[in-house]
Design a protein around this motif. Structure first.
Motif, mmCIF file in Angstrom:
data_model
loop_
_atom_site.group_PDB
_atom_site.id
_atom_site.type_symbol
_atom_site.label_atom_id
_atom_site.label_comp_id
_atom_site.label_asym_id
_atom_site.label_seq_id
_atom_site.Cartn_x
_atom_site.Cartn_y
_atom_site.Cartn_z
ATOM 1 N N ASN A 184 0.477 -1.160 -0.208
ATOM 2 C CA ASN A 184 0.106 0.322 -0.176
ATOM 3 C C ASN A 184 1.199 1.188 -0.138
ATOM 4 N N ARG A 211 20.423 14.140 3.221
ATOM 5 C CA ARG A 211 20.086 14.468 1.543
ATOM 6 C C ARG A 211 19.096 15.549 2.494
ATOM 7 N N GLN A 263 19.131 6.088 0.135
ATOM 8 C CA GLN A 263 17.816 6.517 1.853
ATOM 9 C C GLN A 263 16.899 5.428 1.896
ATOM 10 N N THR A 299 8.279 5.840 -3.817
ATOM 11 C CA THR A 299 10.080 5.707 -3.349
ATOM 12 C C THR A 299 10.247 4.436 -2.986
ATOM 13 N N ILE A 300 9.265 3.855 -1.362
ATOM 14 C CA ILE A 300 9.852 2.368 -1.441
ATOM 15 C C ILE A 300 9.209 1.665 -1.435
ATOM 16 N N ASP A 352 14.753 13.318 -1.806
ATOM 17 C CA ASP A 352 15.050 12.171 -2.855
ATOM 18 C C ASP A 352 15.058 13.236 -4.164
HETATM 19 P P1 NAD Z 1 6.638 8.470 -1.428
HETATM 20 O O1 NAD Z 1 5.872 9.770 -1.100
HETATM 21 O O2 NAD Z 1 7.723 7.963 -2.085
HETATM 22 O O3 NAD Z 1 5.945 7.020 -1.435
HETATM 23 C C1 NAD Z 1 4.278 7.677 -0.661
HETATM 24 C C2 NAD Z 1 3.057 6.514 -2.195
HETATM 25 O O4 NAD Z 1 2.332 6.775 -1.287
HETATM 26 C C3 NAD Z 1 3.271 8.049 -2.773
HETATM 27 O O5 NAD Z 1 3.020 6.843 -4.124
HETATM 28 C C4 NAD Z 1 1.480 8.358 -2.557
HETATM 29 O O6 NAD Z 1 0.829 8.645 -4.023
HETATM 30 C C5 NAD Z 1 1.315 7.086 -2.125
HETATM 31 N N1 NAD Z 1 0.538 7.733 -1.262
HETATM 32 C C6 NAD Z 1 -0.138 8.447 -0.561
HETATM 33 N N2 NAD Z 1 -1.706 8.762 0.580
HETATM 34 C C7 NAD Z 1 -1.980 6.395 0.853
HETATM 35 C C8 NAD Z 1 -2.909 6.497 0.820
HETATM 36 N N3 NAD Z 1 -3.199 7.001 1.372
HETATM 37 N N4 NAD Z 1 -2.904 5.238 0.751
HETATM 38 C C9 NAD Z 1 -2.051 4.376 -0.062
HETATM 39 N N5 NAD Z 1 -0.590 5.655 -0.712
HETATM 40 C C10 NAD Z 1 -0.356 6.485 -0.745
HETATM 41 O O7 NAD Z 1 6.956 8.389 0.071
HETATM 42 P P2 NAD Z 1 8.175 7.366 0.142
HETATM 43 O O8 NAD Z 1 9.917 7.931 0.741
HETATM 44 O O9 NAD Z 1 8.159 6.213 -0.658
HETATM 45 O O10 NAD Z 1 8.140 7.324 1.910
HETATM 46 C C11 NAD Z 1 7.623 5.925 2.479
HETATM 47 C C12 NAD Z 1 7.807 5.510 3.775
HETATM 48 O O11 NAD Z 1 8.779 5.566 3.950
HETATM 49 C C13 NAD Z 1 7.319 6.775 4.897
HETATM 50 O O12 NAD Z 1 7.394 6.752 6.208
HETATM 51 C C14 NAD Z 1 8.569 6.884 4.848
HETATM 52 O O13 NAD Z 1 9.471 8.179 6.214
HETATM 53 C C15 NAD Z 1 9.488 5.798 4.949
HETATM 54 N N6 NAD Z 1 10.843 6.025 4.469
HETATM 55 C C16 NAD Z 1 11.644 6.545 3.148
HETATM 56 C C17 NAD Z 1 12.909 7.341 2.781
HETATM 57 C C18 NAD Z 1 13.265 8.044 1.871
HETATM 58 O O14 NAD Z 1 14.089 8.087 1.552
HETATM 59 N N7 NAD Z 1 12.393 8.052 0.661
HETATM 60 C C19 NAD Z 1 13.700 6.089 3.636
HETATM 61 C C20 NAD Z 1 13.495 4.872 4.415
HETATM 62 C C21 NAD Z 1 12.217 5.683 4.302
#
Ligand code: NAD
Length: 337
Positions: A7, A168, A301, A11-12, A171
């Motif tokens: 879900n 950083r 990251q 990015t992750i 992203d």
């Molecule tokens: P992101 O914004 O790249 O991806 C999140 C995705 O979720 C997006 O595609 C967004 O459209 C979608 N989304 C938003 N609301 C939603 C909902 N209600 N239901 C389903 N999807 C929904 O974010 P990310 O960087 O992948 O981060 C996700 C998690 O991972 C966060 O908790 C973040 O702190 C953690 N994280 C991020 C990184 C990083 O550097 N990017 C590293 C480690 C952990």
């Protein structure tokens, strides 16, 4: 076969989906998207069933030519495990959804630790997550720090960790983040919140952290000073860290003098999305003075938490022990430079 739903396919989430699909004991049950953007099209191309994360928006997908398999509730009902990779705070909102279908959930580091029964780093506390209904894979920085602390703690005992995190600004795809031309103490308050996050993995660890943000998107860089409980030599520490499967000790003389070249190295090696799942730790930087250890490491990251998510799935389903899961994940993804 463990059926995994993802879900939040950003990015992750997209990296975790691909890593899951690469496991012989797992398959992607589907991914839930809020909007039919380019990532939704990628999911379709990869053959992942796409579910509408927000049911009212389902028609937008068909208008964009994307056939959905249903809404997110159906994915949660169908999956053995859900990986929530939604933006910080949304995971906590989704928690009741997963619980209502008794589907174990893996959350990410942007959530508060209270979202899950345990915080998780495969090298450090895999067993705490075995059979849990909810697990939080800690953030990229906490993952990077935990991978170093765990062997140091086991081998020498750790009296105190002091870490400065050069972070950083955002992203590569986050075009609204910054700074664009500044060097920010961030957070300004000392110690930063990162130390307490590491303590969710090592509750008794003494650790102080300071953070900065810089105009870069490539990686974080950590400057570490660890006071150990015994005298050590740099060579011994370096060998210990080199023996860790998710730490790449960068050899001297190879020209990898910064995050930019590390990313190039990953792309040259054909890594998907140029990912570096390992801590990239400069061997030459490992220095000791009595019980004090110093080193620099870079953390990608966007990807270091990906193998950890795969291991967390095996932990909650109790389908492998730590060593076996880490071995399988590393082998299938190609972790280890
Ligand atoms: P992101 O914004 O790249 O991806 C999140 C995705 O979720 C997006 O595609 C967004 O459209 C979608 N989304 C938003 N609301 C939603 C909902 N209600 N239901 C389903 N999807 C929904 O974010 P990310 O960087 O992948 O981060 C996700 C998690 O991972 C966060 O908790 C973040 O702190 C953690 N994280 C991020 C990184 C990083 O550097 N990017 C590293 C480690 C952990």
């Amino acid at each position: 076969m463990i059926r995994v739903g993802v879900n939040g396919y950003g990015t992750i989430g997209k990296r975790v989906a691909d890593a899951v699909e690469a496991q012989p004991d797992m398959e992607v049950a589907g991914v839930a998207k809020t909007q039919p953007n380019f990532e939704a099209h990628t999911a379709v191309e990869r053959g992942y069933p796409v579910y509408a994360a927000i049911p009212e928006r389902a028609p937008l997908f068909s208008e964009a030519g994307i056939e959905t398999a249903g809404v997110v509730d159906e994915l949660v009902a169908d999956a053995d495990v859900m990986v929530d990779a939604t933006p910080s705070g949304i995971g906590a909102e989704n928690k009741s959804l997963y619980a209502s279908y008794n589907t174990p959930a893996i959350f990410q580091g942007g959530e508060d630790a209270s979202v899950a029964e345990t915080s998780f780093n495969a090298r450090s506390n895999y067993d705490d997550a075995c059979g849990a209904d909810s697990v939080r894979v800690v953030s990229c920085n906490t993952t990077g720090l935990s991978r170093v602390v765990a062997p140091l703690e086991e081998e020498y005992g750790v009296e105190k960790v002091r870490a400065t995190l050069v972070r950083r600004g955002g992203d590569p795809s986050q075009n609204t983040r910054g700074p664009i031309n500044d060097i920010l103490p961030n957070p300004i308050e000392i110690p930063s919140h990162h130390g307490p996050d590491v303590q969710t993995i090592f509750p008794d660890l003494s650790i102080d952290t300071m953070g900065l943000k810089v105009p870069a998107t490539l990686m974080h860089v950590h400057a570490l000073n660890v006071t150990l409980e015994t005298d050590v030599t740099a060579a011994h520490v370096r060998q210990l860290l080199d023996d860790q499967s998710r730490i790449y000790v960068i050899p001297e003389g190879i020209g990898l003098d910064g995050a930019g070249k590390l990313k190039d190295f990953a792309l040259d090696a054909g890594r998907p999305r140029g990912d570096l799942w390992e801590n990239c730790l400069w061997g030459e930087s490992v220095a000791t003075e009595g019980r004090d250890l110093y080193l620099f490491q870079a953390i990608h990251q966007e990807s270091d938490v990906v193998p950890e998510n795969v291991d967390a799935i095996r932990a909650v389903t109790e389908s492998a022990d730590a060593a076996e899961s880490i071995r399988r994940t590393n082998e299938t993804l190609g972790v280890g430079l």
